[in-house]
Design a protein around this motif. Structure first.
Motif, PDB file in Angstrom:
ATOM      1  N   THR A 212       2.811  -5.378   4.553  1.00 29.59           N
ATOM      2  CA  THR A 212       2.341  -5.527   3.169  1.00 29.59           C
ATOM      3  C   THR A 212       3.001  -6.673   2.411  1.00 29.59           C
ATOM      4  O   THR A 212       2.536  -7.055   1.337  1.00 29.59           O
ATOM      5  CB  THR A 212       2.585  -4.235   2.368  1.00 29.59           C
ATOM      6  N   GLU A 214       5.914  -6.510   1.011  1.00 25.32           N
ATOM      7  CA  GLU A 214       6.815  -5.991  -0.008  1.00 25.32           C
ATOM      8  C   GLU A 214       7.465  -4.710   0.497  1.00 25.32           C
ATOM      9  O   GLU A 214       6.988  -4.090   1.450  1.00 25.32           O
ATOM     10  CB  GLU A 214       6.083  -5.738  -1.319  1.00 25.32           C
ATOM     11  N   TYR A 219       6.255  -1.084  -3.564  1.00 29.38           N
ATOM     12  CA  TYR A 219       4.832  -0.765  -3.555  1.00 29.38           C
ATOM     13  C   TYR A 219       4.561   0.538  -4.303  1.00 29.38           C
ATOM     14  O   TYR A 219       3.617   0.641  -5.090  1.00 29.38           O
ATOM     15  CB  TYR A 219       4.322  -0.647  -2.115  1.00 29.38           C
ATOM     16  N   TYR A 223       2.255   0.800  -7.564  1.00 32.78           N
ATOM     17  CA  TYR A 223       1.065   1.658  -7.562  1.00 32.78           C
ATOM     18  C   TYR A 223       1.138   2.682  -8.693  1.00 32.78           C
ATOM     19  O   TYR A 223       0.153   2.930  -9.398  1.00 32.78           O
ATOM     20  CB  TYR A 223       0.958   2.360  -6.213  1.00 32.78           C
TER      21      TYR A 223
END
Length: 274
Positions: A212, A214, A219, A223
Motif C-alpha cells: 500500500t 504506507e 492507513y 480510513y
C-alpha cells in the motif's frame, strides 16, 4: 459535460427505452440501477462492460457514466443524496461505509450472491407498486424498501472482499478486515490482525507497507478520519456520539486525531463543509 442534480432526498422510477444512448454525464447524487430486461453496454469512467437482466449497478457522485442500449431495456433507478443520509441511524450508516469507501467504481454488477438478484427485483417491483398507491405511511414504507436494497448492496461488496480468504498477494483481505473492524480499535492492533491471519506481526507490517505504500496504522487512522469526515458532513451526530462510535476515549481525543490529519477541528470542518 451534462450534470444532473437531485432535488428530493430520494427518488425511484422506471425508464424503458430501445434507443442507443450515448450521453456521458455526471450526477451530484448516488444512484443504483437495476436491469429488469434488455441488454447493452454500461460505461463508467471510460470502462465498459455488458449489462443484462438482473444486474445491479452502483453509481457515485462525480462518476462519468452512461448506458448504451442494444436491446429494449427496462431500467429501475434508485437515487438518493446526502440529505437522505442525514436522516438515517448510526448503525445503518456503518453498513454504508462499505459502499462509500470500499467499492472500486468499476463497471459491472455488484451482486455477487446469485440469490440476491431475485430479491432485488422483488424489492424494486414493490417500490414501484407502493409509489402508485396513496396509503398512509407510504414514505416510511418506501424508505424501508430503499434501505434494504442499499444494505444488500453493501453485503455483496463485503462478500466480494472476503470470498477467498487471505493470500499474501491479495491485500484486500487485510483491508477488508480493517474496514469491518474500524469501530473497534482493540481489534486493529498489529498483533491482533497478525494473529487473525496466522502470520507474524513483523511480516504483516512489512507486507502491508510494501503493498500500500504506507504503514498499516497510518492507513487505519486515515480510513477512520475519512469516515469521520462523512459523519460530520452528512449527519447531525454530536462530537461525543462520533467519538464513542469510533472507539475514541472522548471529544478531546477526537479533536486531537482530526487536527493531526486535517489541520482543523471537527467543528470547523463541519462548518466549512455546510
Amino acid at each position: 459535460m451534462k450534470i444532473r442534480n437531485l432535488y428530493l432526498p430520494f427518488e425511484a422510477g422506471l425508464i424503458e427505452t430501445d434507443e442507443y444512448v450515448s450521453q456521458e454525464h455526471r450526477n451530484t447524487y448516488f444512484e443504483m440501477v437495476f436491469i429488469f430486461k434488455g441488454k447493452g453496454i454500461q460505461v463508467i469512467n471510460e470502462n465498459q462492460l455488458e449489462y443484462a437482466p438482473d444486474k445491479l449497478f452502483l453509481l457515485f457522485p462525480r462518476d462519468l457514466h452512461d448506458f448504451k442500449v442494444q436491446e429494449k431495456t427496462s431500467f429501475f433507478f434508485l437515487r438518493f443524496n446526502e440529505s437522505y443520509l442525514k436522516t438515517q441511524s448510526k448503525e445503518w450508516l456503518q453498513k454504508l461505509d462499505y459502499i462509500f469507501y470500499n467499492h472500486d467504481h468499476l463497471p459491472g454488477c455488484i451482486l455477487k450472491n446469485v440469490e440476491d438478484k431475485p430479491l432485488i427485483r422483488t424489492l424494486a417491483e414493490a417500490i414501484l407498486k407502493e409509489q402508485k398507491r396513496k396509503n398512509v405511511y407510504q414514505q416510511e414504507v418506501l424508505q424501508q424498501l430503499i434501505n434494504t436494497i442499499i444494505t444488500i448492496a453493501a453485503r455483496n461488496i463485503v462478500l466480494r472482499e472476503t470470498a477467498r480468504g487471505y493470500h499474501p498477494s491479495q491485500r484486500l483481505s487485510v483491508l477488508g478486515y480493517i474496514h469491518q473492524n474500524i469501530y473497534s480499535p482493540n481489534l486493529l492492533k498489529t498483533e491482533v490482525i497478525a494473529e487473525h491471519f496466522h502470520i507474524s506481526p513483523n511480516y504483516m507490517s512489512e507486507f502491508f507497507k510494501r503493498q500500500t505504500g504506507e504503514s498499516m496504522q497510518h492507513y487505519i487512522q486515515s480510513y477512520r478520519i475519512k469516515l469521520i469526515e462523512n459523519r460530520l458532513l452528512v449527519t447531525n451526530f454530536g462530537l461525543t456520539e462520533i467519538a464513542i462510535e469510533f472507539g475514541l476515549t472522548d471529544v478531546s481525543h477526537l479533536n486531537k486525531l482530526f487536527k493531526k490529519f486535517k489541520q482543523m477541528s471537527p467543528s470547523d470542518y463541519r462548518r466549512a463543509g455546510r
